[in-house]
Design a protein around this motif. Sequence first.
Motif, PDB file in Angstrom:
ATOM      1  N   CYS A 198       1.052  -1.262  -0.048  1.00  0.00           N
ATOM      2  CA  CYS A 198       0.096  -0.055   0.025  1.00  0.00           C
ATOM      3  C   CYS A 198       0.904   1.101  -0.010  1.00  0.00           C
ATOM      4  CB  CYS A 198      -1.014  -0.078   1.134  1.00  0.00           C
ATOM      5  SG  CYS A 198      -1.725   1.409   1.486  1.00  0.00           S
ATOM      6  N   ALA A 199       0.437   2.289  -0.818  1.00  0.00           N
ATOM      7  CA  ALA A 199       1.201   3.576  -0.656  1.00  0.00           C
ATOM      8  C   ALA A 199       0.208   4.797  -0.666  1.00  0.00           C
ATOM      9  CB  ALA A 199       2.119   3.733  -2.030  1.00  0.00           C
ATOM     10  N   SER A 200       0.723   5.907  -0.146  1.00  0.00           N
ATOM     11  CA  SER A 200      -0.013   7.253  -0.019  1.00  0.00           C
ATOM     12  C   SER A 200       0.611   8.347  -0.683  1.00  0.00           C
ATOM     13  CB  SER A 200      -0.660   7.196   1.354  1.00  0.00           C
ATOM     14  OG  SER A 200       0.416   7.755   2.364  1.00  0.00           O
ATOM     15  N   SER A 201       0.217   9.331  -1.131  1.00  0.00           N
ATOM     16  CA  SER A 201       0.811  10.568  -1.127  1.00  0.00           C
ATOM     17  C   SER A 201      -0.146  11.637  -1.268  1.00  0.00           C
ATOM     18  CB  SER A 201       1.135  10.577  -2.802  1.00  0.00           C
ATOM     19  OG  SER A 201       0.184  10.365  -3.615  1.00  0.00           O
ATOM     20  N   PRO A 202       0.507  12.788  -1.075  1.00  0.00           N
ATOM     21  CA  PRO A 202      -0.383  13.931  -0.287  1.00  0.00           C
ATOM     22  C   PRO A 202      -1.538  14.629  -1.386  1.00  0.00           C
ATOM     23  CG  PRO A 202       1.898  14.648  -0.696  1.00  0.00           C
ATOM     24  CD  PRO A 202       1.686  13.108  -1.032  1.00  0.00           C
ATOM     25  N   ASP A 203      -1.140  14.468  -2.599  1.00  0.00           N
ATOM     26  CA  ASP A 203      -2.008  15.219  -3.711  1.00  0.00           C
ATOM     27  C   ASP A 203      -1.954  14.558  -4.936  1.00  0.00           C
ATOM     28  OD1 ASP A 203      -0.268  18.127  -3.315  1.00  0.00           O
ATOM     29  OD2 ASP A 203      -0.106  16.746  -4.912  1.00  0.00           O
ATOM     30  N   ARG A 204      -2.530  15.175  -6.061  1.00  0.00           N
ATOM     31  CA  ARG A 204      -2.576  14.796  -7.365  1.00  0.00           C
ATOM     32  C   ARG A 204      -0.875  15.105  -8.229  1.00  0.00           C
ATOM     33  NH1 ARG A 204      -6.944  12.955 -10.236  1.00  0.00           N
ATOM     34  NH2 ARG A 204      -6.330  12.410 -12.403  1.00  0.00           N
ATOM     35  N   VAL A 205      -0.523  16.006  -7.863  1.00  0.00           N
ATOM     36  CA  VAL A 205       0.791  16.603  -8.408  1.00  0.00           C
ATOM     37  C   VAL A 205       1.539  15.354  -8.358  1.00  0.00           C
ATOM     38  CG1 VAL A 205       2.537  18.151  -8.157  1.00  0.00           C
ATOM     39  CG2 VAL A 205       0.316  18.843  -7.527  1.00  0.00           C
ATOM     40  N   SER A 206       2.027  14.960  -9.407  1.00  0.00           N
ATOM     41  CA  SER A 206       2.648  13.548  -9.698  1.00  0.00           C
ATOM     42  C   SER A 206       4.060  13.709  -9.270  1.00  0.00           C
ATOM     43  CB  SER A 206       2.616  13.296 -11.086  1.00  0.00           C
ATOM     44  OG  SER A 206       1.487  13.062 -11.742  1.00  0.00           O
ATOM     45  N   ASN A 207       4.740  14.849  -8.855  1.00  0.00           N
ATOM     46  CA  ASN A 207       5.900  14.776  -8.366  1.00  0.00           C
ATOM     47  C   ASN A 207       6.149  14.419  -6.858  1.00  0.00           C
ATOM     48  OD1 ASN A 207       5.033  17.167  -7.204  1.00  0.00           O
ATOM     49  ND2 ASN A 207       6.738  18.509  -7.651  1.00  0.00           N
ATOM     50  N   GLN A 208       5.117  14.463  -6.229  1.00  0.00           N
ATOM     51  CA  GLN A 208       5.040  13.938  -4.773  1.00  0.00           C
ATOM     52  C   GLN A 208       5.283  12.496  -4.704  1.00  0.00           C
ATOM     53  OE1 GLN A 208       4.766  15.993  -2.296  1.00  0.00           O
ATOM     54  NE2 GLN A 208       4.597  17.799  -3.513  1.00  0.00           N
ATOM     55  N   PRO A 209       6.379  12.149  -3.978  1.00  0.00           N
ATOM     56  CA  PRO A 209       6.688  10.706  -3.806  1.00  0.00           C
ATOM     57  C   PRO A 209       5.434  10.115  -3.068  1.00  0.00           C
ATOM     58  CG  PRO A 209       7.909  11.911  -2.442  1.00  0.00           C
ATOM     59  CD  PRO A 209       7.385  12.990  -3.305  1.00  0.00           C
ATOM     60  N   GLN A 210       5.796   8.796  -3.403  1.00  0.00           N
ATOM     61  CA  GLN A 210       4.601   7.766  -2.702  1.00  0.00           C
ATOM     62  C   GLN A 210       5.350   7.420  -1.619  1.00  0.00           C
ATOM     63  OE1 GLN A 210       2.615   5.009  -5.181  1.00  0.00           O
ATOM     64  NE2 GLN A 210       2.099   6.854  -6.540  1.00  0.00           N
ATOM     65  N   HIS A 211       4.640   7.187  -0.526  1.00  0.00           N
ATOM     66  CA  HIS A 211       5.143   6.605   0.860  1.00  0.00           C
ATOM     67  C   HIS A 211       4.344   5.274   0.879  1.00  0.00           C
ATOM     68  CE1 HIS A 211       6.486  10.562   2.691  1.00  0.00           C
ATOM     69  NE2 HIS A 211       5.649  10.897   1.773  1.00  0.00           N
ATOM     70  N   PHE A 212       5.418   4.224   1.220  1.00  0.00           N
ATOM     71  CA  PHE A 212       5.093   2.857   1.152  1.00  0.00           C
ATOM     72  C   PHE A 212       5.085   2.168   2.656  1.00  0.00           C
ATOM     73  CE2 PHE A 212       4.953   1.468  -3.293  1.00  0.00           C
ATOM     74  CZ  PHE A 212       5.329   2.755  -3.959  1.00  0.00           C
ATOM     75  N   GLY A 213       3.900   1.183   2.735  1.00  0.00           N
ATOM     76  CA  GLY A 213       4.153   0.260   3.875  1.00  0.00           C
ATOM     77  C   GLY A 213       5.019  -0.796   3.830  1.00  0.00           C
ATOM     78  N   ASP A 214       5.155  -1.448   4.782  1.00  0.00           N
ATOM     79  CA  ASP A 214       6.342  -2.759   4.631  1.00  0.00           C
ATOM     80  C   ASP A 214       5.552  -3.848   4.019  1.00  0.00           C
ATOM     81  OD1 ASP A 214       7.501  -2.016   8.019  1.00  0.00           O
ATOM     82  OD2 ASP A 214       7.829  -1.155   5.880  1.00  0.00           O
ATOM     83  N   GLY A 215       4.514  -4.025   3.567  1.00  0.00           N
ATOM     84  CA  GLY A 215       3.998  -5.058   2.558  1.00  0.00           C
ATOM     85  C   GLY A 215       3.118  -6.228   3.308  1.00  0.00           C
ATOM     86  N   THR A 216       2.419  -6.854   2.644  1.00  0.00           N
ATOM     87  CA  THR A 216       1.714  -7.820   3.335  1.00  0.00           C
ATOM     88  C   THR A 216       2.076  -9.206   2.302  1.00  0.00           C
ATOM     89  OG1 THR A 216      -0.124  -6.919   4.030  1.00  0.00           O
ATOM     90  CG2 THR A 216      -0.467  -9.256   3.726  1.00  0.00           C
ATOM     91  N   ARG A 217       2.591 -10.264   2.857  1.00  0.00           N
ATOM     92  CA  ARG A 217       3.019 -11.328   2.002  1.00  0.00           C
ATOM     93  C   ARG A 217       1.869 -12.411   2.071  1.00  0.00           C
ATOM     94  NH1 ARG A 217       6.634  -8.490   3.648  1.00  0.00           N
ATOM     95  NH2 ARG A 217       8.629  -7.870   2.816  1.00  0.00           N
ATOM     96  N   LEU A 218       1.160 -12.728   1.187  1.00  0.00           N
ATOM     97  CA  LEU A 218       0.013 -13.439   0.848  1.00  0.00           C
ATOM     98  C   LEU A 218       0.382 -14.683   0.212  1.00  0.00           C
ATOM     99  CD1 LEU A 218      -2.879 -13.829   1.532  1.00  0.00           C
ATOM    100  CD2 LEU A 218      -3.668 -12.326  -0.526  1.00  0.00           C
ATOM    101  N   SER A 219       0.003 -15.875   0.569  1.00  0.00           N
ATOM    102  CA  SER A 219       0.229 -17.250  -0.093  1.00  0.00           C
ATOM    103  C   SER A 219      -1.224 -17.900  -0.328  1.00  0.00           C
ATOM    104  CB  SER A 219       1.337 -17.879   0.631  1.00  0.00           C
ATOM    105  OG  SER A 219       2.470 -17.658   0.656  1.00  0.00           O
ATOM    106  N   ILE A 220      -1.561 -18.335  -1.492  1.00  0.00           N
ATOM    107  CA  ILE A 220      -2.627 -18.824  -1.873  1.00  0.00           C
ATOM    108  C   ILE A 220      -2.367 -20.216  -2.245  1.00  0.00           C
ATOM    109  CG2 ILE A 220      -4.905 -18.867  -2.786  1.00  0.00           C
ATOM    110  CD1 ILE A 220      -4.231 -16.276  -1.463  1.00  0.00           C
ATOM    111  N   LEU A 221      -2.976 -21.336  -1.308  1.00  0.00           N
ATOM    112  CA  LEU A 221      -2.504 -22.612  -1.589  1.00  0.00           C
ATOM    113  C   LEU A 221      -3.671 -23.385  -2.337  1.00  0.00           C
ATOM    114  CD1 LEU A 221      -1.453 -23.701   1.952  1.00  0.00           C
ATOM    115  CD2 LEU A 221       0.059 -22.812   0.073  1.00  0.00           C
TER     116      LEU A 221
END
Lengths: 114, 117
Positions: free
Chosen positions: A91-114
């Motif tokens: 997941c990531a978030s950014s402050p507004d629509r201006v595309s030069n704003q970097p996105q801030h990322f979470g640490d991730g969810t590792r999902l396995s489907i058996l």
Amino acid sequence: NAGVTQTPKFRVLKTGQSMTLLCAQDMNHEYMYWYRQDPGMGLRLIHYSVGEGTTAKGEVPDGYNVSRLKKQNFLLGLESAAPSQTSVYFCASSPDRVSNQPQHFGDGTRLSIL
Amino acid sequence: AQSVTQLGSHVSVSEGALVLLRCNYSSSVPPYLFWYVQYPNQGLQLLLKYTSAATLVKGINGFEAEFKKSETSFHLTKPSAHMSDAAEYFCAVSDPYSGGGADGLTFGKGTHLIIQP
């Protein structure tokens, strides 16, 4: 200052099961994104949201649904999990629509489907 | 549509040697460009970004990148590699005029940087 928090961090599902991944951000960002990361593929955009109550499809939306009922939360749902959805989800978030704003990322969810 | 190509899925350098990670982009308009680093079992961390100001961009941890419009490139460099630089590096592009379509970053497939002692 937590930034972007994803829960759970790990999950194993059986084919056909459903689950919801939660993303929460405390930066008051308008834009939120869900990506999946697969080996050798980089990150690919699943869905995104440009504000509370809005969602839109990204590059690989099939098999997923999302909701943004609150500004700080962005939920990713798998209604009927398939082995092809085994991946690491970011997941990531950014402050507004201006595309030069970097996105801030979470640490991730590792999902396995058996 | 925009795209990013990172040349070399794995790059190996000796500690103290120059690091060069290559990124070429395709975009119909001058883009915004980013380099992210991912350490094992972590999310992505922004190294640096180019947003149409200075073409030579300095980032964190001693990294820098140069935007070359004529070559459609945004290569990442560091003069002297450290063991702690071992990680996955992603180049990404964003369309500054995006509107109505997919709004997000387009990522390259990543380059795994290996540092030899």
